[in-house]
Write a protein that holds these residues in place. Sequence first.
Motif, PDB file in Angstrom:
ATOM      1  N   TYR A 551      22.857 -11.886  62.671  1.00  0.00           N
ATOM      2  CA  TYR A 551      22.593 -12.760  61.520  1.00  0.00           C
ATOM      3  C   TYR A 551      22.720 -14.245  61.863  1.00  0.00           C
ATOM      4  N   THR A 552      23.302 -14.576  63.004  1.00  0.00           N
ATOM      5  CA  THR A 552      23.543 -15.981  63.332  1.00  0.00           C
ATOM      6  C   THR A 552      22.882 -16.426  64.633  1.00  0.00           C
ATOM      7  N   ALA A 553      22.385 -15.487  65.427  1.00  0.00           N
ATOM      8  CA  ALA A 553      21.904 -15.821  66.772  1.00  0.00           C
ATOM      9  C   ALA A 553      20.724 -16.771  66.767  1.00  0.00           C
ATOM     10  N   HIS A 554      19.864 -16.706  65.751  1.00  0.00           N
ATOM     11  CA  HIS A 554      18.632 -17.497  65.763  1.00  0.00           C
ATOM     12  C   HIS A 554      18.592 -18.564  64.674  1.00  0.00           C
ATOM     13  N   LEU A 555      19.751 -18.984  64.202  1.00  0.00           N
ATOM     14  CA  LEU A 555      19.770 -20.011  63.171  1.00  0.00           C
ATOM     15  C   LEU A 555      19.288 -21.342  63.739  1.00  0.00           C
TER      16      LEU A 555
END
Length: 715
Positions: A551-555
């Motif tokens: 959920y945060t890797a591609h922010l």
Amino acid sequence: MTIYLGHRAEDGREQLLLDHLTGVARYAQAFADSFGAGALAYQIGLAHDAGKYSDKFQRRIRGAAVQVDHSTAGAQLMIERRNAPAAYCIAGHHGGLPDGGGQYDQAQPTLSARKEKPVEPYDGFWREVTLEPAAFAPPTILGSGGFTASFWIRMLFSCLVDADYLDTEAFMQGKKPPRGDYASIEELLARLYRYMEDNFKNPKGDLNRERCAILQACMDAGRQQSPGLFTLTVPTGGGKTVSSLAFALEHAKRHHLKRVIYVIPFTSIIDQTVSEFEKILGKGNVLAHHSGVEYEDGEGNDSDQSRKKLAAENWDMPVVVTTAVQFFESLFSNKPSRCRRLHNIAQSVIIFDEAQTIPLPYLKPCVRAIAELTVNYRTSCVLCTATQPALGPLFAEVLPALQSRELCPPLNYDVFRRVQYANLGKLCDEELASRLNGHTQVLCVVGLRKHAQTVFALLEQKGSVHLSTLMTPRHRRIMLRLIRRRLKRGRTCRVVSTSLIEAGVDVDFPVVYRAEAGLDSEIQAAGRCNREGSRPLEESFVYLFTPEDAYTAHLPHMLRRPMETARNVVRGCRELDAPETIERYFTQLYQLSGPLLDQKQVVSRFEKAQGSYPFATVAGDFRLIETNTRAVIIPKGAQYRKLEERLRSGERSRGLFRKLGVFTVSVYERQFEALAGRGALEFLDEQVAILRDLTLYDGKTGLKIPEGCGEVLFV
């Protein structure tokens, strides 16, 4: 003798052109007097339709099938007189403020191109009109001056276009429309006193005494403080809505200001604020204006609905509640319909609720607009929040002397402390769901719609509720009513929501879980826990957690930075919501963001313009909420059927689309294409897509997005 006509009504009535010009000039002068430019606005009004004196236009108004540009003549006239502000206003009074352009713009719709455009002779103008040199009070120069000049032109433009609309409207209708005639500021203040007498007399308990102290301080400041820039830093539960209104009305009365404008970050919380103000001040004195509201013509021309429909056009009402998107995008628009309300922002008190929510990529332009309003347009601006952004250095860049004054007295923050924070570290979805299932009443706030749907699917379904923007606004409102009812009755209520529930939504849970985010978002989520202070502190927990890497890797960097800044600032802090912690967070966040605080270079483009202002270009670029989304209409509900009939009959009005908004879900382009690719959408035309496959809209979680079409933005 030639008779020059300005307008012809359907019933055959005719308005003399000179009558129209003088009518517009008088309106414009009255509007611009509020910022010292009345005489100049009068001259602009006289010249704005000079091109209508041409023989060709007069033939057209009498029925000839000819086309004629009647605005370029007045613009050229003002260019010859070295009055560039007037030239911009007149050139754009129908199509919108143009870019200044350059000498090679002959084929472009710029002011420079207008200068070279051939126009029909308009000799009759000089036989009926005399233009005089106009004295005016120039604005105080902020920064390098280019932004100040462009802002001043847009304000003059507002005076002209609203004057043009109003004079034309009065003639076409044959009588004065039902505008104005609202309660005075003095009467509204008297109504507020009566409300306070009923609700704030003899406070019991430390919390209510602190609330009353805040209210009294705001009232005293309203009477005593000179106009300017203010902050109101009130912890959640401190009653900032009523206190800020009290300041605004006292201040408006003391300094003869005309209205109060309340700017709210999200449409999801505007209704409850409007409802509270209407209860205090009366429904006829409060205007709600945002993308989700549409006023109808009521029975009789003087109905409340008819008056509000007209007031929404130019904010001619004593109390206006609007969204940050509507407010700031109007300030940077070039369109007559959006700009006509701007002059009514002058000489007002403006409350910016949850000021920390101004998007980082537009922070500097918004701060600059607030500075201009404060310094040059007799406006007092209040930045109102529990998590005050550290904007002092940004205002100081514009004008060192522009410093805010805090309205809230020193507080006993322990009285407002209703929650304890705990950090759980990383939680996978199954661990999170297991924890949530262990509570009878609990709120979990996550950053992504996909995350919300995934966690909700893992919950025990009885008593569990999902909220996200994959549900239509109508669906979300129904669910919020259900949530409040369950909470009030003590029934099972487990809610998984995106951040839409954070800013000001009036719900009260005993426990809140918040996925790691910016510090202001974490504190806002905490405001939904023990909101009324009815539970012991030791039983009221806000659990922060780090979601799975997926959920945060591609922010994007602009979303990752607040999260990482919060993590660094609060490391080792005992009081995550202490004022000094919040200030340190915002200071670091703004320092790290640097040029990205004006990602579209709005301020620098105007500052460097040297008279050739990019009005049209910036208006196209300035989008406070940039999602690159497409609308999908969800055909559910009895009210929808009547709207669909209008759609299928070919109607494409703004009013219809506004009403359809409550039945609409916005999805990203890839998601839209995936839905279309599987035949799930029915296209009435390029604008209108209706969900054909209703199995893809779930009554609990909303629209189901095809696998492989994830999202990268917080929603």
